[in-house]
Scaffold this active site. Structure first.
Site, PDB file in Angstrom:
ATOM      1  N   ASN A   1      41.447 -23.410 -27.421  1.00  0.00           N
ATOM      2  CA  ASN A   1      40.895 -24.770 -27.297  1.00  0.00           C
ATOM      3  C   ASN A   1      40.866 -25.328 -25.871  1.00  0.00           C
ATOM      4  O   ASN A   1      40.012 -26.137 -25.544  1.00  0.00           O
ATOM      5  CB  ASN A   1      41.591 -25.732 -28.264  1.00  0.00           C
TER       6      ASN A   1
ATOM      7  N   GLU B   1      54.398 -23.442 -27.786  1.00  0.00           N
ATOM      8  CA  GLU B   1      53.718 -24.724 -28.038  1.00  0.00           C
ATOM      9  C   GLU B   1      52.826 -24.458 -29.239  1.00  0.00           C
ATOM     10  O   GLU B   1      51.864 -23.706 -29.129  1.00  0.00           O
ATOM     11  CB  GLU B   1      52.803 -25.116 -26.887  1.00  0.00           C
TER      12      GLU B   1
ATOM     13  N   CYS C   1      45.971 -29.773 -30.287  1.00  0.00           N
ATOM     14  CA  CYS C   1      47.297 -29.764 -30.936  1.00  0.00           C
ATOM     15  C   CYS C   1      47.804 -31.180 -31.101  1.00  0.00           C
ATOM     16  O   CYS C   1      48.438 -31.503 -32.091  1.00  0.00           O
ATOM     17  CB  CYS C   1      48.271 -28.924 -30.133  1.00  0.00           C
ATOM     18  N   THR C   2      47.534 -32.052 -30.123  1.00  0.00           N
ATOM     19  CA  THR C   2      48.040 -33.417 -30.185  1.00  0.00           C
ATOM     20  C   THR C   2      47.016 -34.393 -30.781  1.00  0.00           C
ATOM     21  O   THR C   2      47.125 -35.598 -30.570  1.00  0.00           O
ATOM     22  CB  THR C   2      48.441 -33.934 -28.778  1.00  0.00           C
TER      23      THR C   2
HETATM   24  P1  NAP Z   1      46.182 -18.483 -32.587  1.00  0.00           P
HETATM   25  O1  NAP Z   1      45.216 -17.917 -33.526  1.00  0.00           O
HETATM   26  O2  NAP Z   1      47.627 -18.530 -32.962  1.00  0.00           O
HETATM   27  O3  NAP Z   1      45.983 -17.639 -31.227  1.00  0.00           O
HETATM   28  C1  NAP Z   1      46.699 -17.967 -30.052  1.00  0.00           C
HETATM   29  C2  NAP Z   1      46.814 -16.739 -29.171  1.00  0.00           C
HETATM   30  O4  NAP Z   1      47.649 -15.769 -29.799  1.00  0.00           O
HETATM   31  C3  NAP Z   1      45.494 -16.038 -28.909  1.00  0.00           C
HETATM   32  O5  NAP Z   1      45.485 -15.576 -27.583  1.00  0.00           O
HETATM   33  C4  NAP Z   1      45.534 -14.858 -29.875  1.00  0.00           C
HETATM   34  O6  NAP Z   1      44.729 -13.779 -29.492  1.00  0.00           O
HETATM   35  C5  NAP Z   1      47.000 -14.506 -29.757  1.00  0.00           C
HETATM   36  N1  NAP Z   1      47.529 -13.666 -30.829  1.00  0.00           N
HETATM   37  C6  NAP Z   1      47.080 -13.515 -32.092  1.00  0.00           C
HETATM   38  N2  NAP Z   1      47.867 -12.631 -32.757  1.00  0.00           N
HETATM   39  C7  NAP Z   1      48.834 -12.242 -31.904  1.00  0.00           C
HETATM   40  C8  NAP Z   1      49.935 -11.344 -31.991  1.00  0.00           C
HETATM   41  N3  NAP Z   1      50.231 -10.675 -33.096  1.00  0.00           N
HETATM   42  N4  NAP Z   1      50.711 -11.166 -30.901  1.00  0.00           N
HETATM   43  C9  NAP Z   1      50.445 -11.817 -29.759  1.00  0.00           C
HETATM   44  N5  NAP Z   1      49.410 -12.678 -29.608  1.00  0.00           N
HETATM   45  C10 NAP Z   1      48.616 -12.887 -30.671  1.00  0.00           C
HETATM   46  O7  NAP Z   1      45.800 -19.987 -32.177  1.00  0.00           O
HETATM   47  P2  NAP Z   1      44.375 -20.586 -31.776  1.00  0.00           P
HETATM   48  O8  NAP Z   1      43.523 -20.616 -32.999  1.00  0.00           O
HETATM   49  O9  NAP Z   1      43.843 -19.932 -30.552  1.00  0.00           O
HETATM   50  O10 NAP Z   1      44.771 -22.075 -31.375  1.00  0.00           O
HETATM   51  C11 NAP Z   1      44.895 -23.087 -32.323  1.00  0.00           C
HETATM   52  C12 NAP Z   1      46.340 -23.415 -32.596  1.00  0.00           C
HETATM   53  O11 NAP Z   1      47.032 -23.621 -31.370  1.00  0.00           O
HETATM   54  C13 NAP Z   1      46.514 -24.701 -33.383  1.00  0.00           C
HETATM   55  O12 NAP Z   1      47.483 -24.534 -34.384  1.00  0.00           O
HETATM   56  C14 NAP Z   1      47.005 -25.688 -32.340  1.00  0.00           C
HETATM   57  O13 NAP Z   1      47.733 -26.764 -32.861  1.00  0.00           O
HETATM   58  C15 NAP Z   1      47.795 -24.820 -31.438  1.00  0.00           C
HETATM   59  N6  NAP Z   1      47.900 -25.421 -30.112  1.00  0.00           N
HETATM   60  C16 NAP Z   1      49.086 -25.964 -29.733  1.00  0.00           C
HETATM   61  C17 NAP Z   1      49.210 -26.580 -28.501  1.00  0.00           C
HETATM   62  C18 NAP Z   1      50.503 -27.203 -28.071  1.00  0.00           C
HETATM   63  O14 NAP Z   1      50.617 -27.510 -26.905  1.00  0.00           O
HETATM   64  N7  NAP Z   1      51.473 -27.418 -28.953  1.00  0.00           N
HETATM   65  C19 NAP Z   1      48.108 -26.648 -27.655  1.00  0.00           C
HETATM   66  C20 NAP Z   1      46.912 -26.083 -28.079  1.00  0.00           C
HETATM   67  C21 NAP Z   1      46.821 -25.467 -29.301  1.00  0.00           C
HETATM   68  P3  NAP Z   1      43.280 -13.557 -30.204  1.00  0.00           P
HETATM   69  O15 NAP Z   1      42.452 -14.725 -29.812  1.00  0.00           O
HETATM   70  O16 NAP Z   1      42.820 -12.270 -29.617  1.00  0.00           O
HETATM   71  O17 NAP Z   1      43.528 -13.476 -31.680  1.00  0.00           O
END
Ligand code: NAP
Length: 484
Positions: free
Chosen positions: A161, A257, A291-292
């Site tokens: 994002n 995060e 996320c926020t």
């Molecule tokens: P995601 O699907 O969990 O992916 C995040 C990262 O993890 C991507 O680079 C993904 O790679 C990688 N990944 C996936 N499987 C993995 C594994 N087994 N081992 C290591 N890395 C792996 O999350 P997203 O859809 O990109 O982001 C949305 C989520 O992020 C939401 O839940 C949001 O709330 C959270 N978020 C939190 C914050 C915060 O500051 N708290 C900020 C932004 C977003 P691939 O893309 O190659 O699968």
């Protein structure tokens, strides 16, 4: 510029060399908004991952010996290069993750500011001297010199994002602290991440100090996170992925995060116009893919009608459409994400929620949904939609609002809208979140504020100074002085 971007296959950066993967495989990214190709990134092999980690480990030795001020020079140059590439990167963010152009441009500028501030803050990191005699007279001859040392190789994994901001906010603090970085961007977001690394390379990045690892998390993720030469992991993404990583990574520090379900609690004496404005901006900007984002409203019964009227008016005024037109609500990152939102909305409506906006979807584009009379038996009261839906839960009193807020598995942020600061501080102390915003929307930043989640929302603290400290450990040298 557009034609060139569409035609591109992007290379990986391995130990100073931009090249193709030996697997011969690439992953094509399509734009979530019009399904047109944005470009392709390399699907790296496990062997290349090993080379990336080993190269980073070697490069880190020399980097750690450089002074903070020398390291800061690289960051300043990086920020300059990013700004020079602002339009190209913003356009790529817009196409790759479907973000409105001006928000994408702001992301690049904010990232350059973040990097510059990190360089400044790094220069102010120093150790301390502790006299043994403070503890007892028998230790008076001891003097502890406490320094901050880098961990070694930091693995930075970022989400889709904020593909530039949430990547640089891991890389810059790690670098200023003397670490090397292996950077794995989200696959949908990897082109934006690659351009950001190109800017760093143009700034004079030493070979291997940051290696760019592209490929699907499901394929190379475990190999990376369990690699014996990774000394720390800094991850942003979904709670499920983050929890799995923290279970697998053993004996190394992990910063997570993760997701959120941030509530906006609206009290009887709130300024409803201001509350509604902040809630709608907080809930729907970038289609709620933050996320926020505000992900539920908890409003006192007596004033719910007044608030809901204003929310409805503002939701109806949101610009929906293409990122190129700077729409606020744009197509979600993929069809699966849109399905999740639709399913949550359908479940709520079946269980008796009132939809105050038209429920409409065109492919990945989910029109903004305002749901009134949401109750705690509905999934939308608890699940993170990561899309443009705002549930309103009417509550009897403040206690009920706090109970529902705290029953969530998440604990990122919360907002309280009221004219009574005393009341707001009292409620803030009751809420199980990393941050509480009084009379403002939930948001990350300014970036030097501490930023953290509790419960399922994360582990460890970010925020520029915290991020630098989190990328270091203490090293203690004790001088035992002769007393003769
Ligand atoms: P995601 O699907 O969990 O992916 C995040 C990262 O993890 C991507 O680079 C993904 O790679 C990688 N990944 C996936 N499987 C993995 C594994 N087994 N081992 C290591 N890395 C792996 O999350 P997203 O859809 O990109 O982001 C949305 C989520 O992020 C939401 O839940 C949001 O709330 C959270 N978020 C939190 C914050 C915060 O500051 N708290 C900020 C932004 C977003 P691939 O893309 O190659 O699968």
């Amino acid at each position: 510029m557009k034609a060139e971007l569409i035609a591109n296959t992007y290379q990986l950066l391995l130990n100073g060399e931009w090249k193709e993967t030996s697997s011969g495989k690439t992953i094509e990214n399509l734009s979530p908004s019009d399904n047109m190709p944005v470009g392709a990134v390399q699907a790296m092999t496990e062997n290349e991952v090993d080379l990336a980690v080993a190269g980073a480990k070697t490069a880190q030795k020399d980097w750690a010996n450089r002074s903070f001020s020398e390291r800061a020079e690289l960051l300043y140059a990086w920020a300059d290069q990013l700004l020079k590439m602002k339009e190209e990167i913003a356009e790529t963010i817009m196409k790759e993750v479907g973000k409105g152009y001006s928000s994408a441009e702001k992301e690049v500028v904010r990232t350059a500011d973040f990097i510059k501030y990190t360089a400044e803050e790094g220069k102010r990191i120093h150790g301390e001297l502790i006299n043994g005699g403070n503890f007892n007279a028998g230790s008076a001859n001891k003097l502890a010199m406490v320094q901050r040392k880098p961990f070694g190789v930091v693995l930075a994994i970022s989400p889709f994002n904020y593909p530039v901001n949430l990547s640089a906010s891991k890389i810059a603090p790690a670098l200023i602290a003397g670490n090397a970085v292996v950077f794995k961007p989200a696959t949908q977001g990897a082109i934006s991440g690659t351009l950001m690394i190109k800017a760093l390379d143009k700034a004079g990045l030493p070979a291997g100090l940051v290696n760019l690892v592209t490929g699907k998390g499901s394929e190379i993720g475990d190999h990376l996170t369990t690699h014996p030469s990774i000394n720390m992991i800094n991850f942003t993404g979904g709670t499920e992925t983050g929890e799995a990583i923290s279970r697998k990574a053993s004996m190394i520090p992990v910063i997570l995060e993760l997701g959120g379900k941030d509530p906006a609690i609206v009290l009887n004496d709130a300024n409803f116009e201001k509350a509604a404005e902040d809630i709608v901006a907080g809930a729907f900007s970038y289609s709620g893919q933050r996320c926020t984002a505000i992900k539920r409203v908890l409003v006192m019964d007596e004033v719910a009608d007044a608030l809901v009227d204003k929310l409805k008016e503002k939701v109806n005024a949101l610009k929906v459409g293409a990122p190129e037109d700077n729409a606020v609500v744009t197509p979600l990152i993929n069809g699966k994400a849109a399905d999740v939102v639709q399913q949550l909305v359908d479940d709520a409506v079946v269980k008796g929620a009132t939809a105050l906006t038209e429920i409409k979807r065109a492919g990945n584009l989910v029109y903004p949904v305002l749901l009134d009379n949401v109750t705690v038996d509905m999934e939308v009261a608890w699940k993170e939609p990561f899309g443009p839906v705002l549930p309103v839960i009417r509550v009897k009193n403040i206690e009920e609002a706090v109970t529902i807020a705290n029953e969530s598995e998440y604990g990122l942020q919360a907002s309280i809208f009221t004219k009574s600061v005393e009341q707001a501080i009292h409620i803030s102390n009751e809420l199980e979140t990393g941050t509480v915003q009084i009379n403002g929307k939930t948001e990350r930043g300014p970036d030097h504020f501490p930023f953290l989640g509790v419960k399922g929302s994360g582990l460890g603290v970010q925020g520029i100074r915290n991020s630098i400290e989190s990328a270091t450990r203490e090293k203690v040298i004790v001088l035992n002085m002769n007393q003769g």
